[in-house]
Design a protein around this motif. Structure first.
Motif, PDB file in Angstrom:
ATOM      1  N   PRO A  94      -0.655  -0.402  16.825  1.00  0.00           N
ATOM      2  CA  PRO A  94      -0.575   0.945  17.407  1.00  0.00           C
ATOM      3  C   PRO A  94      -1.665   1.222  18.437  1.00  0.00           C
ATOM      4  CG  PRO A  94      -1.563   1.053  15.239  1.00  0.00           C
ATOM      5  CD  PRO A  94      -1.238  -0.394  15.479  1.00  0.00           C
ATOM      6  N   GLY A  95      -1.617   0.525  19.551  1.00  0.00           N
ATOM      7  CA  GLY A  95      -2.553   0.782  20.648  1.00  0.00           C
ATOM      8  C   GLY A  95      -3.998   0.536  20.277  1.00  0.00           C
ATOM      9  N   SER A  96      -4.849   1.530  20.537  1.00  0.00           N
ATOM     10  CA  SER A  96      -6.286   1.388  20.293  1.00  0.00           C
ATOM     11  C   SER A  96      -6.620   1.346  18.805  1.00  0.00           C
ATOM     12  CB  SER A  96      -7.046   2.544  20.958  1.00  0.00           C
ATOM     13  OG  SER A  96      -6.601   3.799  20.448  1.00  0.00           O
ATOM     14  N   TYR A  97      -5.629   1.552  17.943  1.00  0.00           N
ATOM     15  CA  TYR A  97      -5.849   1.510  16.498  1.00  0.00           C
ATOM     16  C   TYR A  97      -5.581   0.117  15.912  1.00  0.00           C
ATOM     17  CZ  TYR A  97      -5.781   6.651  16.562  1.00  0.00           C
ATOM     18  OH  TYR A  97      -6.055   7.971  16.802  1.00  0.00           O
ATOM     19  N   THR A  98      -5.201  -0.834  16.751  1.00  0.00           N
ATOM     20  CA  THR A  98      -4.822  -2.163  16.263  1.00  0.00           C
ATOM     21  C   THR A  98      -5.983  -2.838  15.546  1.00  0.00           C
ATOM     22  OG1 THR A  98      -3.249  -2.424  18.080  1.00  0.00           O
ATOM     23  CG2 THR A  98      -3.914  -4.427  16.912  1.00  0.00           C
ATOM     24  N   PRO A  99      -5.794  -3.263  14.289  1.00  0.00           N
ATOM     25  CA  PRO A  99      -6.866  -3.926  13.538  1.00  0.00           C
ATOM     26  C   PRO A  99      -7.033  -5.373  13.983  1.00  0.00           C
ATOM     27  CG  PRO A  99      -4.887  -3.829  12.209  1.00  0.00           C
ATOM     28  CD  PRO A  99      -4.581  -3.067  13.470  1.00  0.00           C
ATOM     29  N   PRO A 100      -8.166  -5.988  13.668  1.00  0.00           N
ATOM     30  CA  PRO A 100      -8.386  -7.391  14.060  1.00  0.00           C
ATOM     31  C   PRO A 100      -7.294  -8.318  13.562  1.00  0.00           C
ATOM     32  CG  PRO A 100     -10.426  -6.416  13.279  1.00  0.00           C
ATOM     33  CD  PRO A 100      -9.354  -5.418  12.991  1.00  0.00           C
ATOM     34  N   GLU A 101      -6.792  -8.084  12.349  1.00  0.00           N
ATOM     35  CA  GLU A 101      -5.740  -8.952  11.826  1.00  0.00           C
ATOM     36  C   GLU A 101      -4.440  -8.793  12.608  1.00  0.00           C
ATOM     37  OE1 GLU A 101      -6.142  -5.407   8.892  1.00  0.00           O
ATOM     38  OE2 GLU A 101      -7.456  -6.684  10.109  1.00  0.00           O
ATOM     39  N   GLY A 102      -4.268  -7.619  13.247  1.00  0.00           N
ATOM     40  CA  GLY A 102      -3.100  -7.418  14.091  1.00  0.00           C
ATOM     41  C   GLY A 102      -3.206  -8.206  15.377  1.00  0.00           C
ATOM     42  N   ASP A 103      -4.397  -8.207  15.976  1.00  0.00           N
ATOM     43  CA  ASP A 103      -4.614  -8.991  17.198  1.00  0.00           C
ATOM     44  C   ASP A 103      -4.452 -10.482  16.934  1.00  0.00           C
ATOM     45  OD1 ASP A 103      -5.064  -6.929  18.990  1.00  0.00           O
ATOM     46  OD2 ASP A 103      -7.195  -6.781  18.477  1.00  0.00           O
ATOM     47  N   ALA A 104      -4.856 -10.910  15.733  1.00  0.00           N
ATOM     48  CA  ALA A 104      -4.801 -12.339  15.402  1.00  0.00           C
ATOM     49  C   ALA A 104      -3.456 -12.755  14.814  1.00  0.00           C
ATOM     50  CB  ALA A 104      -5.914 -12.668  14.402  1.00  0.00           C
ATOM     51  N   ASP A 105      -2.549 -11.783  14.612  1.00  0.00           N
ATOM     52  CA  ASP A 105      -1.246 -12.073  14.001  1.00  0.00           C
ATOM     53  C   ASP A 105      -1.391 -12.812  12.679  1.00  0.00           C
ATOM     54  OD1 ASP A 105       0.502 -10.810  15.798  1.00  0.00           O
ATOM     55  OD2 ASP A 105       0.362 -12.482  17.201  1.00  0.00           O
ATOM     56  N   ILE A 106      -2.271 -12.277  11.837  1.00  0.00           N
ATOM     57  CA  ILE A 106      -2.513 -12.860  10.517  1.00  0.00           C
ATOM     58  C   ILE A 106      -2.016 -11.881   9.453  1.00  0.00           C
ATOM     59  CG2 ILE A 106      -4.277 -13.659   8.892  1.00  0.00           C
ATOM     60  CD1 ILE A 106      -6.051 -14.300  11.296  1.00  0.00           C
ATOM     61  N   PRO A 107      -1.153 -12.314   8.531  1.00  0.00           N
ATOM     62  CA  PRO A 107      -0.727 -11.422   7.451  1.00  0.00           C
ATOM     63  C   PRO A 107      -1.936 -10.952   6.642  1.00  0.00           C
ATOM     64  CG  PRO A 107       0.634 -13.395   7.517  1.00  0.00           C
ATOM     65  CD  PRO A 107      -0.522 -13.640   8.435  1.00  0.00           C
ATOM     66  N   CYS A 108      -1.906  -9.701   6.247  1.00  0.00           N
ATOM     67  CA  CYS A 108      -3.076  -9.117   5.590  1.00  0.00           C
ATOM     68  C   CYS A 108      -2.639  -8.066   4.589  1.00  0.00           C
ATOM     69  CB  CYS A 108      -3.985  -8.508   6.646  1.00  0.00           C
ATOM     70  SG  CYS A 108      -5.407  -7.604   5.988  1.00  0.00           S
ATOM     71  N   ASP A 109      -3.574  -7.677   3.717  1.00  0.00           N
ATOM     72  CA  ASP A 109      -3.363  -6.593   2.769  1.00  0.00           C
ATOM     73  C   ASP A 109      -3.069  -5.306   3.548  1.00  0.00           C
ATOM     74  OD1 ASP A 109      -3.516  -4.573   0.905  1.00  0.00           O
ATOM     75  OD2 ASP A 109      -5.529  -5.064   0.189  1.00  0.00           O
ATOM     76  N   PRO A 110      -1.864  -4.727   3.430  1.00  0.00           N
ATOM     77  CA  PRO A 110      -1.526  -3.532   4.217  1.00  0.00           C
ATOM     78  C   PRO A 110      -2.345  -2.306   3.836  1.00  0.00           C
ATOM     79  CG  PRO A 110       0.166  -3.985   2.578  1.00  0.00           C
ATOM     80  CD  PRO A 110      -0.759  -5.169   2.559  1.00  0.00           C
ATOM     81  N   PHE A 111      -2.872  -2.282   2.612  1.00  0.00           N
ATOM     82  CA  PHE A 111      -3.708  -1.146   2.199  1.00  0.00           C
ATOM     83  C   PHE A 111      -5.049  -1.180   2.941  1.00  0.00           C
ATOM     84  CE2 PHE A 111      -0.939  -2.071  -1.487  1.00  0.00           C
ATOM     85  CZ  PHE A 111      -0.210  -0.884  -1.492  1.00  0.00           C
ATOM     86  N   ALA A 112      -5.590  -2.383   3.128  1.00  0.00           N
ATOM     87  CA  ALA A 112      -6.828  -2.533   3.899  1.00  0.00           C
ATOM     88  C   ALA A 112      -6.598  -2.176   5.364  1.00  0.00           C
ATOM     89  CB  ALA A 112      -7.361  -3.957   3.777  1.00  0.00           C
ATOM     90  N   THR A 113      -5.398  -2.492   5.877  1.00  0.00           N
ATOM     91  CA  THR A 113      -5.066  -2.130   7.254  1.00  0.00           C
ATOM     92  C   THR A 113      -4.989  -0.616   7.414  1.00  0.00           C
ATOM     93  OG1 THR A 113      -3.835  -4.199   7.560  1.00  0.00           O
ATOM     94  CG2 THR A 113      -3.369  -2.413   9.098  1.00  0.00           C
ATOM     95  N   ASP A 114      -4.421   0.080   6.432  1.00  0.00           N
ATOM     96  CA  ASP A 114      -4.396   1.547   6.470  1.00  0.00           C
ATOM     97  C   ASP A 114      -5.809   2.116   6.566  1.00  0.00           C
ATOM     98  OD1 ASP A 114      -1.670   1.892   6.403  1.00  0.00           O
ATOM     99  OD2 ASP A 114      -1.569   2.526   4.303  1.00  0.00           O
ATOM    100  N   VAL A 115      -6.722   1.544   5.786  1.00  0.00           N
ATOM    101  CA  VAL A 115      -8.117   2.012   5.796  1.00  0.00           C
ATOM    102  C   VAL A 115      -8.725   1.820   7.182  1.00  0.00           C
ATOM    103  CG1 VAL A 115     -10.437   1.599   4.883  1.00  0.00           C
ATOM    104  CG2 VAL A 115      -8.484   1.692   3.321  1.00  0.00           C
TER     105      VAL A 115
END
Length: 201
Positions: free
Chosen positions: A71-92
């Motif tokens: 989501p634009g400037s909200y993109t987490p590092p795991e999103g940039d790296a295309d690495i599956p991650c805990d979605p709860f940690a991504t929400d945080v």
């Protein structure tokens, strides 16, 4: 709201600022004309909206893993790296980034300058936006830490004026004087510095 979702094993996955709504009806009364009241006197209710990307997980299964949205400037590092991650940690992470861009540092993409007086949130937010998802707090920890931080603030800090970082003009003095009057009135009326909306039920 996000804490409640996580407790029920639901990840929002797109909890950006645009997906946070507000019911401002308590702030307005209408007779022959509409009258506006402050959110200190008549607090609104805030909501998370747009659950199109949300997921519910089975608590009996191992920790879920999802590719993060971008989501634009909200993109987490795991999103940039295309690495599956805990979605709860991504929400945080997304929530922490929203706080950082809305209050601490501003957001040049949306011309938001940030707000003075919120630096006490900096260490708290830095933990939420840690690059390593496993180092981020859970939403239960976030809620607990926030309550603890706010509980330690002095009354004058809780009632201080929120001034945007680019607000340095002749109106600043007027706003400061008006806020002093308003703060005194709220204290005389025994209105809490952080009001709570009425129970929805």
């Amino acid at each position: 709201g996000l804490q409640y979702m996580h407790r029920n094993n639901v990840a929002h996955r797109d909890c950006v600022r645009n997906n946070m709504g507000m019911d401002a009806n308590p702030m307005f009364t209408c007779h022959r004309r509409a009258f506006h009241h402050s959110c200190t006197c008549c607090p609104p209710t805030h909501f998370l909206i747009d659950f199109g990307q949300s997921r519910m997980y089975n608590p009996s299964q191992p920790c879920p893993s999802e590719y993060a949205l971008k989501p634009g400037s909200y993109t987490p590092p795991e999103g940039d790296a295309d690495i599956p991650c805990d979605p709860f940690a991504t929400d945080v992470y997304i929530l922490g980034t929203m706080i950082r861009t809305s209050f601490l540092d501003g957001d040049s993409n949306s011309y938001k300058p940030g707000v003075h007086g919120f630096e006490f949130l900096r260490p708290f937010v830095n933990d939420m936006i840690a690059d390593n998802p496993s180092n981020r707090p859970t939403m239960n920890e976030v809620a607990s830490w926030f309550s603890s931080i706010v509980g330690k603030l002095q009354w004058w800090k809780l009632r201080s004026q929120a001034v945007q970082k680019d607000e340095f003009n002749l109106t600043t003095l007027f706003h400061a004087l008006y806020h002093l009057f308003w703060m005194t009135l709220m204290m005389l009326l025994f209105k809490p510095a952080i009001p709570s909306p009425k129970d929805l039920h």
